[in-house]
Design a protein around this motif. Structure first.
Motif, PDB file in Angstrom:
ATOM      1  N   PRO A   1      -7.084   7.429   1.704  1.00 56.39           N
ATOM      2  CA  PRO A   1      -8.018   6.464   2.272  1.00 56.39           C
ATOM      3  C   PRO A   1      -7.541   5.996   3.645  1.00 56.39           C
ATOM      4  CG  PRO A   1      -6.641   5.407   0.606  1.00 56.39           C
ATOM      5  CD  PRO A   1      -6.259   6.855   0.639  1.00 56.39           C
TER       6      PRO A   1
ATOM      7  N   LEU B   1      -6.592   3.330   6.673  1.00 55.25           N
ATOM      8  CA  LEU B   1      -5.891   2.055   6.663  1.00 55.25           C
ATOM      9  C   LEU B   1      -6.678   1.036   7.480  1.00 55.25           C
ATOM     10  CD1 LEU B   1      -2.214   3.196   7.288  1.00 55.25           C
ATOM     11  CD2 LEU B   1      -3.113   2.158   5.213  1.00 55.25           C
ATOM     12  N   VAL B   2      -6.599  -0.209   7.058  1.00 52.22           N
ATOM     13  CA  VAL B   2      -7.176  -1.294   7.848  1.00 52.22           C
ATOM     14  C   VAL B   2      -6.466  -1.321   9.205  1.00 52.22           C
ATOM     15  CG1 VAL B   2      -7.462  -3.798   7.951  1.00 52.22           C
ATOM     16  CG2 VAL B   2      -7.615  -2.604   5.759  1.00 52.22           C
ATOM     17  N   ASP B   3      -7.217  -1.578  10.287  1.00 55.63           N
ATOM     18  CA  ASP B   3      -6.610  -1.661  11.617  1.00 55.63           C
ATOM     19  C   ASP B   3      -5.436  -2.634  11.618  1.00 55.63           C
ATOM     20  OD1 ASP B   3      -8.258   0.138  12.736  1.00 55.63           O
ATOM     21  OD2 ASP B   3      -9.510  -1.291  13.837  1.00 55.63           O
ATOM     22  N   HIS B   4      -4.364  -2.234  12.258  1.00 56.55           N
ATOM     23  CA  HIS B   4      -3.175  -3.104  12.444  1.00 56.55           C
ATOM     24  C   HIS B   4      -2.546  -3.550  11.119  1.00 56.55           C
ATOM     25  CE1 HIS B   4      -4.665  -3.078  16.471  1.00 56.55           C
ATOM     26  NE2 HIS B   4      -5.682  -3.840  16.196  1.00 56.55           N
ATOM     27  N   LEU B   5      -2.799  -2.800  10.041  1.00 59.83           N
ATOM     28  CA  LEU B   5      -2.231  -3.221   8.749  1.00 59.83           C
ATOM     29  C   LEU B   5      -0.707  -3.308   8.803  1.00 59.83           C
ATOM     30  CD1 LEU B   5      -3.207  -2.545   5.235  1.00 59.83           C
ATOM     31  CD2 LEU B   5      -0.976  -1.685   5.854  1.00 59.83           C
ATOM     32  N   PHE B   6      -0.071  -2.319   9.424  1.00 58.23           N
ATOM     33  CA  PHE B   6       1.402  -2.333   9.493  1.00 58.23           C
ATOM     34  C   PHE B   6       1.883  -3.555  10.270  1.00 58.23           C
ATOM     35  CE2 PHE B   6       3.596   1.828   8.342  1.00 58.23           C
ATOM     36  CZ  PHE B   6       2.606   2.215   7.469  1.00 58.23           C
ATOM     37  N   ARG B   7       1.230  -3.797  11.411  1.00 60.15           N
ATOM     38  CA  ARG B   7       1.677  -4.884  12.283  1.00 60.15           C
ATOM     39  C   ARG B   7       1.480  -6.242  11.604  1.00 60.15           C
ATOM     40  NH1 ARG B   7      -0.380  -7.532  16.181  1.00 60.15           N
ATOM     41  NH2 ARG B   7      -2.258  -6.405  16.751  1.00 60.15           N
TER      42      ARG B   7
ATOM     43  N   PRO C   1       5.683  -1.146  14.316  1.00 60.32           N
ATOM     44  CA  PRO C   1       4.734  -1.024  13.200  1.00 60.32           C
ATOM     45  C   PRO C   1       3.446  -0.310  13.623  1.00 60.32           C
ATOM     46  CG  PRO C   1       5.732  -3.203  13.188  1.00 60.32           C
ATOM     47  CD  PRO C   1       6.228  -2.511  14.437  1.00 60.32           C
ATOM     48  N   GLU C   2       2.947  -0.620  14.801  1.00 59.47           N
ATOM     49  CA  GLU C   2       1.708   0.008  15.271  1.00 59.47           C
ATOM     50  C   GLU C   2       1.881   1.525  15.431  1.00 59.47           C
ATOM     51  OE1 GLU C   2      -0.650  -2.150  15.315  1.00 59.47           O
ATOM     52  OE2 GLU C   2      -2.294  -1.334  16.512  1.00 59.47           O
TER      53      GLU C   2
ATOM     54  N   MET D   1       4.039   3.358  13.829  1.00 63.26           N
ATOM     55  CA  MET D   1       4.184   3.955  12.498  1.00 63.26           C
ATOM     56  C   MET D   1       2.820   4.144  11.844  1.00 63.26           C
ATOM     57  SD  MET D   1       7.572   2.400  10.764  1.00 63.26           S
ATOM     58  CE  MET D   1       8.229   1.002  11.603  1.00 63.26           C
ATOM     59  N   GLN D   2       1.972   3.135  11.970  1.00 64.34           N
ATOM     60  CA  GLN D   2       0.640   3.254  11.374  1.00 64.34           C
ATOM     61  C   GLN D   2      -0.130   4.408  12.018  1.00 64.34           C
ATOM     62  OE1 GLN D   2      -1.541  -0.318  10.666  1.00 64.34           O
ATOM     63  NE2 GLN D   2      -3.484   0.759  10.382  1.00 64.34           N
TER      64      GLN D   2
ATOM     65  N   GLU E   1      -1.754   7.526  10.032  1.00 61.05           N
ATOM     66  CA  GLU E   1      -3.173   7.875  10.141  1.00 61.05           C
ATOM     67  C   GLU E   1      -3.366   9.329  10.567  1.00 61.05           C
ATOM     68  OE1 GLU E   1      -4.557   4.644  12.522  1.00 61.05           O
ATOM     69  OE2 GLU E   1      -4.919   3.376  10.770  1.00 61.05           O
TER      70      GLU E   1
ATOM     71  N   SER F   1      -2.976  11.336   7.554  1.00 55.85           N
ATOM     72  CA  SER F   1      -4.180  11.272   6.717  1.00 55.85           C
ATOM     73  C   SER F   1      -5.213  12.287   7.194  1.00 55.85           C
ATOM     74  CB  SER F   1      -4.794   9.869   6.763  1.00 55.85           C
ATOM     75  OG  SER F   1      -3.878   8.923   6.276  1.00 55.85           O
TER      76      SER F   1
END
Lengths: 422, 119
Positions: free
Chosen positions: A5, A7-13, B20-21, B23-24, B28, B31
């Protein structure tokens, strides 16, 4: 393997900020660095695990769980931290994965974040470290990202962060909202930090960098957080939230499709973010409940006057000018005087605007400010004084660094050469 | 269809500096890459390996069959085999194309090996 699925935007941050806040609350302010390390470890673990079997159904809970376990490992390694064990273990009970978080749980997260924000702006932290520290810990930005937005060297930002954390470790302040007598001064420092954070992101957003816009939007989030809490939601806090929301609502229209700067009068107002505008106006209403009129009130009032005008031509410049007069009385800064001159020009014509500008034109603080020369050039051009206008645009170009601003100024300089051709 | 294994080499310590940004963004990309391969029926599996260096096993004595078991060397700053993906591809060129799109290349390198079809 199953479908992954999104990820929500900026979820990690955002998770990073929330988890650092929750862990710091439980480990104590002196262990802020440990909290950050543990959270970074959890994020890296996600990065290196999720690619193989997909993002878990509840990624926030997964991250919280892994961060908690990493914190418990750290406590095991360091006997001086043993007494924190219970606090971390009891966090497990709170953070058990659940599909819909009950409202009280959201409150707890926001409460933790608010405490962390007050800690970042507490007296022990040097003022020049507060914005970076808040962005790093509560915002989840890296030192490299903060440095890029502030046009600073990463090592310089990292050093400021290290020094701030050393001070916090030495002082070991309580991680609590200040007691009532101390709250107004502490809150002022928090609001000031949020305001500066937004401005850094907003001004630099002209440098065509998404990180800067994210930093400005993080300031908006923090301002709403402060305004939304019963103890910190003062009229002044609401005024700041209103100001930032109303400015942020215009983000989608600040640059055109080619990345060129669009002035307020040229922006497509139908593309302003209606949700942010409405939220801003609601906060402005709440800001009016007190007796005090702060500079945030006045600036938010100016932003609102623009926001509610159906077109640039229909803007109530007279009202904006009154607000600038009040703002200048409150805060006699040359930059405010410059902005007031623009309002004078709109209300009473370019000649009156130039007269108003003349009063601050030679102020030393403005000599390296490209917008002084740019504004003067604009007014001179409107009066048909093309030679003088061209000289002003050249002076502005010599000082301006952001690329879109440079292109805008170059285009205006070109307009001086042939004002009658179109 | 021929099978290939993508052996993912990386240095775990290299991830510590990512924001973090960032890494995301990598998650993605994974994915999207995985989703595309699954939809095309090219993904046959994959696992992450534990970051402990594992064990090295050698026969110490041929006559008794005694094993010498050693911890594999491990440190955050040393390169390790971090995991693998098993894919199917029409041939080597397609396998390379698939590997080229793998986000692992942002922080590590890939050893591409074909599973020997005659075995």
């Amino acid at each position: 393997m199953t479908d992954v699925p999104g990820l929500v935007d900026h979820l990690f941050r955002h998770s990073a900020g929330q988890l650092v806040a929750a862990l710091t609350r439980r480990l104590g302010a002196e262990n802020l660095q440990l909290a950050e390390d543990v959270v970074q470890e959890a994020l890296v673990k996600a990065l290196r695990t999720w690619p193989f079997h997909g993002v878990p159904a509840n990624p926030e809970a997964w991250l919280a769980q892994v961060a908690r376990n990493a914190a418990l490992d750290a406590l095991r390694r360091d006997s001086s931290l043993a007494r924190k064990r219970e606090a971390i273990e009891s966090w497990l009970e709170v953070r058990r994965p659940q599909l819909s978080e009950p409202a009280s749980e959201c409150d707890a997260i926001e409460d933790d974040e608010l405490r962390l924000l007050f800690l970042c702006c507490s007296a022990g932290v040097p003022p020049d470290a507060r914005v970076p520290l808040a962005l790093k810990t509560a915002g989840g930005f890296s030192a490299a990202e903060i440095a890029r937005a502030f046009l600073a060297r990463e090592a310089a930002i990292a050093q400021r962060l290290v020094r701030a954390k050393q001070r916090l470790r030495a002082a070991g302040p309580d991680l609590a909202l200040p007691a009532t007598p101390d709250l107004p001064a502490a809150l002022d420092a928090v609001l000031q930090t949020i305001y500066l954070t937004f401005n850094a992101g907003y001004a630099a957003a002209e440098g065509e960098d998404l990180v800067r816009r994210d930093i400005a939007l993080e300031a908006v989030r923090l301002a709403r957080l402060v305004a939304g809490h019963p103890r910190t939601g003062t009229p002044k806090a609401h005024a700041l939230a209103a100001l930032l929301l109303l400015q942020a609502a215009r983000f989608p229209t600040r640059l055109d499709a080619q990345g060129e700067i669009l002035l307020l009068e040229d922006q497509d107002r139908s593309r302003w973010d209606r949700g942010l505008l409405a939220a801003g106006l609601r906060h402005l209403e709440s800001a009016g409940r007190g007796a005090d009129i702060t500079p945030y009130h006045l600036e938010a009032g100016i932003a609102a006057a623009h926001a509610v005008a159906p077109s640039a031509a229909a803007t109530d410049w007279r009202r904006i000018l009154h607000l600038y007069d009040a703002l200048l009385a409150e805060n006699p800064s040359p930059v405010v005087a410059l902005n007031r001159a623009v309002a004078v020009a709109q209300a009473d014509g370019p000649g009156a605007g130039l007269d108003a500008l003349e009063a601050v034109r030679h102020h030393p603080a403005l000599q390296s400010y490209p917008l002084l020369h740019g504004t003067r050039g604009e007014l001179l051009l409107r009066l048909g004084a093309t030679l003088e206008a061209a000289a002003s645009f050249r002076a502005a170009l010599a000082l301006a660094t952001p690329e879109p601003l440079r292109r805008r100024l170059a285009a205006r300089l070109a307009a001086c050469a042939g004002p009658d051709e179109n | 269809m021929p099978k290939y294994i993508l052996l993912l080499h990386e240095t775990p310590g290299d991830f510590a500096h990512l924001s973090p940004e960032q890494m995301q963004a990598i998650v993605e990309k994974y994915s999207a890459w995985l989703g595309g391969l699954q939809a095309a029926g090219r993904m046959a599996g994959g696992e992450k390996l534990k970051d402990d260096g594992g064990l090295h096993l050698r026969r110490a004595d041929r006559t008794t069959g005694q094993l010498a078991i050693q911890d594999g060397p491990y440190s955050e700053t040393k390169e390790v085999l971090g995991g693998y993906f098993l894919i199917e591809a029409a041939g080597r060129d397609e396998a390379v194309e698939i590997a080229r799109g793998c986000p692992h290349l942002e922080n590590g390198w890939i050893e591409l090996r074909e599973i020997d079809p005659t075995a």
